[in-house]
Motif scaffolding. Structure first.
Motif, PDB file in Angstrom:
ATOM      1  N   VAL A 177      51.482  14.942  13.098  1.00 62.40           N
ATOM      2  CA  VAL A 177      52.019  16.152  13.306  1.00 62.40           C
ATOM      3  C   VAL A 177      51.410  17.031  12.203  1.00 62.40           C
ATOM      4  O   VAL A 177      51.013  18.419  12.341  1.00 62.40           O
ATOM      5  CB  VAL A 177      53.422  16.176  13.066  1.00 62.40           C
ATOM      6  CG1 VAL A 177      54.270  17.607  12.913  1.00 62.40           C
ATOM      7  CG2 VAL A 177      54.210  15.559  14.338  1.00 62.40           C
ATOM      8  N   ILE A 178      51.282  16.735  10.950  1.00 61.88           N
ATOM      9  CA  ILE A 178      51.064  17.574   9.759  1.00 61.88           C
ATOM     10  C   ILE A 178      49.339  17.711  10.213  1.00 61.88           C
ATOM     11  O   ILE A 178      48.878  18.828   9.760  1.00 61.88           O
ATOM     12  CB  ILE A 178      51.139  16.694   8.500  1.00 61.88           C
ATOM     13  CG1 ILE A 178      52.572  16.594   8.237  1.00 61.88           C
ATOM     14  CG2 ILE A 178      50.320  17.507   7.436  1.00 61.88           C
ATOM     15  CD1 ILE A 178      52.813  15.503   6.934  1.00 61.88           C
ATOM     16  N   THR A 179      48.670  16.854  10.808  1.00 59.45           N
ATOM     17  CA  THR A 179      47.127  17.014  10.827  1.00 59.45           C
ATOM     18  C   THR A 179      46.901  17.958  11.966  1.00 59.45           C
ATOM     19  O   THR A 179      46.210  18.918  11.755  1.00 59.45           O
ATOM     20  CB  THR A 179      46.394  15.633  11.097  1.00 59.45           C
ATOM     21  OG1 THR A 179      46.694  14.710  10.032  1.00 59.45           O
ATOM     22  CG2 THR A 179      44.945  15.821  11.296  1.00 59.45           C
ATOM     23  N   THR A 180      47.571  17.969  12.930  1.00 60.02           N
ATOM     24  CA  THR A 180      47.502  18.667  14.075  1.00 60.02           C
ATOM     25  C   THR A 180      48.118  20.097  14.347  1.00 60.02           C
ATOM     26  O   THR A 180      48.004  21.153  14.885  1.00 60.02           O
ATOM     27  CB  THR A 180      47.652  17.973  15.468  1.00 60.02           C
ATOM     28  OG1 THR A 180      49.159  17.560  15.463  1.00 60.02           O
ATOM     29  CG2 THR A 180      46.799  16.848  15.533  1.00 60.02           C
ATOM     30  N   LYS A 181      49.358  20.333  13.245  1.00 56.87           N
ATOM     31  CA  LYS A 181      50.366  21.178  13.265  1.00 56.87           C
ATOM     32  C   LYS A 181      51.086  21.466  14.624  1.00 56.87           C
ATOM     33  O   LYS A 181      51.185  22.520  15.091  1.00 56.87           O
ATOM     34  CB  LYS A 181      49.550  22.536  12.697  1.00 56.87           C
ATOM     35  CG  LYS A 181      49.145  22.386  11.399  1.00 56.87           C
ATOM     36  CD  LYS A 181      48.556  23.947  11.151  1.00 56.87           C
ATOM     37  CE  LYS A 181      48.389  24.037   9.595  1.00 56.87           C
ATOM     38  NZ  LYS A 181      47.198  22.704   9.116  1.00 56.87           N
TER      39      LYS A 181
ATOM     40  N   MET B  80      55.839  13.853  18.870  1.00 57.73           N
ATOM     41  CA  MET B  80      56.988  13.492  18.005  1.00 57.73           C
ATOM     42  C   MET B  80      58.440  14.008  18.839  1.00 57.73           C
ATOM     43  O   MET B  80      58.580  15.127  18.798  1.00 57.73           O
ATOM     44  CB  MET B  80      57.053  13.962  16.876  1.00 57.73           C
ATOM     45  CG  MET B  80      57.912  13.262  15.857  1.00 57.73           C
ATOM     46  SD  MET B  80      57.871  14.016  13.948  1.00 57.73           S
ATOM     47  CE  MET B  80      58.536  15.681  14.090  1.00 57.73           C
ATOM     48  N   PRO B  81      58.812  13.244  19.512  1.00 54.16           N
ATOM     49  CA  PRO B  81      59.997  13.631  20.496  1.00 54.16           C
ATOM     50  C   PRO B  81      61.412  14.144  19.713  1.00 54.16           C
ATOM     51  O   PRO B  81      61.714  13.422  18.691  1.00 54.16           O
ATOM     52  CB  PRO B  81      60.320  12.235  21.220  1.00 54.16           C
ATOM     53  CG  PRO B  81      59.221  11.532  21.406  1.00 54.16           C
ATOM     54  CD  PRO B  81      58.390  11.956  19.870  1.00 54.16           C
TER      55      PRO B  81
ATOM     56  N   SER C  27      54.027  26.610  16.150  1.00 50.08           N
ATOM     57  CA  SER C  27      52.693  26.314  16.290  1.00 50.08           C
ATOM     58  C   SER C  27      52.470  25.481  17.348  1.00 50.08           C
ATOM     59  O   SER C  27      51.282  25.749  17.959  1.00 50.08           O
ATOM     60  CB  SER C  27      52.045  25.933  15.050  1.00 50.08           C
ATOM     61  OG  SER C  27      52.559  24.509  14.716  1.00 50.08           O
ATOM     62  N   THR C  28      53.228  24.818  17.873  1.00 50.95           N
ATOM     63  CA  THR C  28      53.049  23.722  18.854  1.00 50.95           C
ATOM     64  C   THR C  28      53.058  24.528  20.199  1.00 50.95           C
ATOM     65  O   THR C  28      52.378  24.460  21.142  1.00 50.95           O
ATOM     66  CB  THR C  28      54.341  22.551  18.925  1.00 50.95           C
ATOM     67  OG1 THR C  28      54.294  21.853  17.797  1.00 50.95           O
ATOM     68  CG2 THR C  28      54.030  21.692  20.099  1.00 50.95           C
TER      69      THR C  28
END
Length: 249
Positions: free
Chosen positions: A156-160, A165-166, A216-217
């Protein structure tokens, strides 16, 4: 005024309900896997960790190991079979290499619990000693279950992006940790209190990440959808026959 035993039972029942919600929260994820016929970037680690964690807590809650822990057995026994169902789906829709790896880990975990049960029941002759041995291992298993999403948190942190991650799994994990910490504090049980207290913090960290990267997602998913639609439009246009006007030219 209700006794501590009554309060503990009530909190334990609430914990059972929340834990069941936790175990069922990945259902939308697995429906998606079933529809797409692929596990994509989803990890089997959280389900493998929960699988062995439930098996260990069932052992801990047995009357010959830790008496008066029926609520621990009921919910973890239910969770054990739910995780088996999830892992079967994961195995079916994984690539061959990942499929073999997951099956081997499941086998090793199952054998570990069986061997542990036999050794404890044969060699330890009091419930106090059995509780201490199995409880200590359960603490490690519970921490492993709560920490298993760390790899997803890193992604999550890497891809923002929180796509993999449900949210409901994170929320249920947080609520589950809170409820079982409360259960353990009423009649102090360090084997339940310590890992669930840590689980509450890890669940909270996941929710903070979700709130941080939710926008951002959404943006990434919208951009990806727009790119796909543009590609399809270009492909459609390139496949259309030339008009008569163009042919005349």
């Amino acid at each position: 005024m209700p006794s501590s035993d009554t309060a503990r039972t009530v909190v334990g029942i609430i914990g059972n309900i929340i834990a069941l919600i936790l175990f069922l929260s990945p259902v939308p994820t697995f429906i998606g896997i079933w529809k797409k016929k692929s596990v994509e970037q989803y990890s089997a680690v959280p389900y493998l960790a929960t699988f062995i964690n439930c098996a260990l807590w069932v052992l801990y809650g047995l009357p010959m190991v830790h008496p008066h822990s029926l609520l621990v057995v009921t919910i973890n026994g239910t969770g054990f079979f739910i995780e088996i169902f999830y892992l079967i789906i994961f195995i079916i829709y994984s690539d061959p290499k990942k499929r073999v790896k997951v099956m081997l880990i499941m086998l090793v975990e199952f054998l570990f619990v069986v061997v542990l049960a036999l050794l404890v029941l044969i060699l330890a002759h009091t419930t106090k000693l059995r509780s201490a041995i199995v409880g200590s291992i359960c603490m490690a298993g519970n921490i492993m279950m709560y920490a298993s999403p760390l790899s997803i948190m890193k992604l999550v942190i890497t891809t923002k992006s929180v796509e993999y991650m449900p949210f409901f799994l994170s929320l249920a994990s947080f609520a589950n940790g809170i409820s079982w910490t409360a259960y353990a504090l009423i009649r102090f049980d360090p084997f339940i209190a310590a890992p669930n207290g840590m689980g509450s913090l890890l669940g909270l960290a996941q929710l903070v990440l979700y709130a941080t990267f939710y926008k951002s997602t959404k943006r990434q998913l919208a951009e990806g959808k727009a790119t796909v639609e543009v590609g399809l439009a270009e492909k459609t246009n390139s496949g259309q026959p030339k008009t008569s006007e163009a042919q005349d030219v």
